[in-house]
Design an enzyme around this catalytic site. Structure first.
Site, PDB file in Angstrom:
ATOM      1  CB  SER A   1      -4.688   3.522  -0.661  1.00 52.55           C
ATOM      2  OG  SER A   1      -4.837   5.022  -1.169  1.00 52.55           O
ATOM      3  CG  HIS A   2      -0.796   5.949   0.235  1.00 51.27           C
ATOM      4  ND1 HIS A   2      -2.030   5.850   0.825  1.00 51.27           N
ATOM      5  CD2 HIS A   2       0.337   6.205   1.136  1.00 51.27           C
ATOM      6  CE1 HIS A   2      -1.757   6.011   2.104  1.00 51.27           C
ATOM      7  NE2 HIS A   2      -0.679   6.273   2.456  1.00 51.27           N
TER       8      HIS A   2
ATOM      9  CG  ASP B   1      -3.313   6.703  -4.685  1.00 51.93           C
ATOM     10  OD1 ASP B   1      -4.194   6.574  -5.464  1.00 51.93           O
ATOM     11  OD2 ASP B   1      -3.393   6.450  -3.294  1.00 51.93           O
TER      12      ASP B   1
ATOM     13  CG  ASP C   1      -7.186   3.814  -4.255  1.00 53.66           C
ATOM     14  OD1 ASP C   1      -6.093   4.704  -3.833  1.00 53.66           O
ATOM     15  OD2 ASP C   1      -7.933   4.050  -3.065  1.00 53.66           O
TER      16      ASP C   1
ATOM     17  CG  ASP D   1      -7.775   7.628  -3.484  1.00 54.55           C
ATOM     18  OD1 ASP D   1      -6.348   7.347  -3.627  1.00 54.55           O
ATOM     19  OD2 ASP D   1      -8.502   7.378  -2.658  1.00 54.55           O
ATOM     20  NE  ARG D   2      -2.735   8.858  -0.816  1.00 56.73           N
ATOM     21  CZ  ARG D   2      -2.269   9.100   0.387  1.00 56.73           C
ATOM     22  NH1 ARG D   2      -0.987   9.460   0.385  1.00 56.73           N
ATOM     23  NH2 ARG D   2      -2.531   8.795   1.479  1.00 56.73           N
TER      24      ARG D   2
ATOM     25  CD  GLU E   1      -7.368  14.235   3.138  1.00 52.52           C
ATOM     26  OE1 GLU E   1      -7.357  14.431   4.393  1.00 52.52           O
ATOM     27  OE2 GLU E   1      -7.303  13.153   2.445  1.00 52.52           O
TER      28      GLU E   1
ATOM     29  CE  LYS F   1      -6.961  10.349  -0.933  1.00 53.18           C
ATOM     30  NZ  LYS F   1      -7.594   9.792   0.184  1.00 53.18           N
TER      31      LYS F   1
HETATM   32  C1  VG1 Z   1      -3.458   9.308   4.927  1.00 50.56           C
HETATM   33  C2  VG1 Z   1      -3.418  10.961   4.469  1.00 50.56           C
HETATM   34  C3  VG1 Z   1      -4.795  11.367   4.542  1.00 50.56           C
HETATM   35  C4  VG1 Z   1      -5.543  10.416   3.418  1.00 50.56           C
HETATM   36  C5  VG1 Z   1      -5.226   9.282   3.747  1.00 50.56           C
HETATM   37  C6  VG1 Z   1      -6.254   8.146   2.932  1.00 50.56           C
HETATM   38  O1  VG1 Z   1      -3.945   9.196   6.042  1.00 50.56           O
HETATM   39  O2  VG1 Z   1      -2.646  11.553   5.549  1.00 50.56           O
HETATM   40  O3  VG1 Z   1      -4.708  12.565   4.293  1.00 50.56           O
HETATM   41  O4  VG1 Z   1      -7.125  10.785   3.515  1.00 50.56           O
HETATM   42  O5  VG1 Z   1      -4.229   8.618   4.093  1.00 50.56           O
HETATM   43  O6  VG1 Z   1      -5.606   8.327   1.633  1.00 50.56           O
HETATM   44  P1  VG1 Z   1      -2.880   8.945   7.595  1.00 50.56           P
HETATM   45  O7  VG1 Z   1      -4.149   8.576   8.466  1.00 50.56           O
HETATM   46  O8  VG1 Z   1      -2.194   7.795   7.137  1.00 50.56           O
HETATM   47  O9  VG1 Z   1      -2.337  10.178   7.580  1.00 50.56           O
HETATM   48  V1  VG1 Z   1      -5.577   6.894   0.410  1.00 50.56           V
HETATM   49  O10 VG1 Z   1      -5.025   7.483  -0.912  1.00 50.56           O
HETATM   50  O11 VG1 Z   1      -4.489   6.081   1.368  1.00 50.56           O
HETATM   51  O12 VG1 Z   1      -6.845   6.398   0.647  1.00 50.56           O
HETATM   52 CO    CO Z   2      -5.533   6.208  -2.469  1.00 52.25          CO
END
Ligand code: VG1
Ligand code: CO
Length: 526
Positions: free
Chosen positions: A123-124, A252, A254, A256-257, A344, A357
């Site tokens: 992801s990010h 981001d 992938d 989704d953000r 979120e 998302k």
């Molecule tokens: C983070 C964010 C959360 C989000 C998750 C996955 O998790 O805070 O809100 O759903 O990433 O996002 P954490 O446990 O690191 O706080 V993604 O775009 O990385 O799938």
């Molecule tokens: Co993501």
């Protein structure tokens, strides 16, 4: 062992976090069995859920294009091949790249007959040999599929594309930053090819194995170039410069953000969610809003909109799976939640059109708001919202890669304050209580405890809070997140980071963050 089997032992660190399993890339490249075991485990679970008479599974196998995606697709194909009694078909997008929201819409479309998606992404988190790799699992010979079709259909059903095309044709511009991730080609396809926004509206839309060396997390820190071009500094303050775009947005790694800004104005994700809820009628061709949900660390801005509109409102732990349960509940207390809006604070927004998302969905939601009222700027929209509801100043501090012991001890220290009579009287910051957030899923009745420590304050008489939790998406050490929020019913002109600095200092002191983690400054403030 036959030709198709390998001896192996369990990996005790294959515990999925907030969203999938993420590890340093080396963990995956240096030991192929790590991936083999993980995929075999997924397949075992899938087959244990199906009845003996059900047909073999079709599975979507996609990636966000990061380093090690291509060899992993080949490797997973072999594991699936060795499980041909369980898996009949693999669906792979052209070039292997598909955004997470598009994967979600793909497997939800009955005509594809796909029962799961394996998405290779962290992801990010940054990508490359020295950075991160991961797998998200959504719970169908190799078929090469068109990654766009279902996703475009899902968005077309949701939004008024005619309105948006018209808006683009009048010369309105959106600056879209794909951060060299999987969202880029989808942004170009939908915003550019389909809706007609011009070529100069796109930056970093070609997926790269290392995301062009950038950190593909769309926030004020890592979205620097976009933010600057929109006339903002790293704290979200107006610079008086910038180019002429009606809307600025980033996705981001992938896809989704989303980050949303206007000329000289940054919209916090929590405000974005509240504005979308308030202006739902401008956005959706799908009927009235039936329910909203936010993660606990997100601000309460959407709660007051939901209350005013008389719409059911849920507060869940961090992570999209909790929203999914609510959307899938056909009926909860006599209500069904479709359409449903959720979001979120971490730049995630979405709805019941899919079960993830969706970065582009948020961009289209904002574009629809502007297209409906073309005389308004993003700044006008946000100001009008605050005039109507008051403002929730909001900021998050991340302390990445802290020592796990120190971070855990700090959380224990805060937990020790639960139920205590607090003597923090006087002064500008009065700590009222400390709670540990626990959630009972209204559908499954499953209890998820210890989801963050909430410190409630009164700041000069107004409600405020600080939340501490540990991240579940890091690949090394512990990431401490501190979320700050303060409500103001009268003064809307401040800068969030500046307004919350004092509260942050107070919370850091109470948590003894520096003592436990040794960290003086956060890695990111957004
Ligand atoms: C983070 C964010 C959360 C989000 C998750 C996955 O998790 O805070 O809100 O759903 O990433 O996002 P954490 O446990 O690191 O706080 V993604 O775009 O990385 O799938
Ligand atoms: Co993501």
């Amino acid at each position: 062992t036959s030709r198709y089997s390998r001896p192996t032992t369990a990996y005790l660190d294959q515990r999925p976090g907030t969203s999938g399993l993420r590890k340093k890339t080396k963990v995956w490249t240096e030991d192929a069995m790590f991936m083999n075991n993980l995929i075999q485990s997924y397949l075992n679970v899938l087959s244990s859920r199906s009845s003996p008479s059900s047909k073999p599974l079709s599975i979507l196998l996609a990636s966000d294009g990061r380093y090690h995606s291509v060899p992993s697709i080949a490797q997973i194909s072999k594991v699936c091949g060795a499980n041909s009694d369980i898996v009949s078909t693999l669906h792979v997008p052209r070039n292997g790249v598909q955004s997470t929201p598009s994967c979600s819409s793909y497997i939800r479309s009955p005509k594809n007959d796909c029962s799961a998606a394996i998405i290779l992404t962290a992801s990010h988190n940054p990508g490359g040999p020295e950075a991160d790799f991961g797998v998200k699992f959504n719970g169908c010979n190799v078929v090469i599929v068109d990654p766009y079709e279902e996703y475009v259909e899902a968005l077309e059903k949701f939004f008024d594309f005619k309105l948006l095309k018209d808006y683009a044709s009048k010369g309105n511009r959106i600056l879209f930053d794909g951060m060299h991730g999987a969202g880029g080609p989808f942004g170009k396809k939908i915003l550019g090819d389909i809706l007609g926004f011009k070529e100069d509206c796109f930056m970093r839309c070609d997926p790269r194995e290392d995301f062009g060396g950038c950190h593909p997390d769309p926030n004020l820190t890592y979205g620097k170039e976009l933010v600057e071009r929109m006339g903002l500094d790293g704290k979200g303050r107006k610079t008086g410069k910038g180019e002429n775009f009606q809307l600025g947005a980033a996705n981001d790694g992938d896809g989704d953000r989303n980050l949303i800004c206007g000329k000289g104005v940054f919209v916090t994700p929590s405000d974005s969610l509240a504005v979308i809820a308030d202006r739902w009628e401008d956005i959706s061709s799908n009927g009235a809003l039936k329910g909203v949900a936010r993660s606990m660390p997100s601000s309460a801005a959407v709660d007051i909109v939901a209350k005013k509109k008389g719409v059911r409102n849920f507060v869940t732990p961090t992570g999209w799976k909790f929203f999914g349960n609510l959307m899938d509940s056909e009926e909860l207390g006599g209500e069904s939640f479709n359409p449903f809006l959720c979001g979120e604070e971490s730049f995630g927004t979405g709805s019941s059109h899919i079960r993830e998302k969706d970065g582009l969905w948020a961009v289209l939601a904002w574009a629809s708001i502007l297209a409906k009222s073309p005389s308004l700027t993003v700044e006008d929209v946000v100001n009008q919202h605050w005039e109507k509801y008051g403002r929730h100043y909001y900021a998050r501090y991340d302390y990445e890669e802290c020592g796990s012991d120190g971070a855990n001890d700090m959380m224990e220290h805060l937990r020790g304050m639960v139920g205590e009579t607090l003597s923090e009287g006087g002064g500008d910051y009065v700590l009222k209580k400390v709670e540990s957030f626990s959630y009972t899923d209204p559908v499954t009745e499953e209890v998820t405890a210890n989801q963050g420590m909430i410190l409630s304050f009164l700041v000069k008489g107004s409600p405020a809070r600080a939340v501490f939790r540990l991240s579940g998406t890091g690949s090394a050490g512990a990431t401490v997140r501190m979320y700050l929020e303060k409500y103001d019913g009268e003064y809307f002109g401040g800068n969030s980071q500046e307004e919350l600095k004092g509260l942050g200092e107070k919370a850091i002191e109470i948590a003894n963050l520096e003592g436990f983690t040794g960290r003086k400054e956060p890695t990111v403030i957004t």
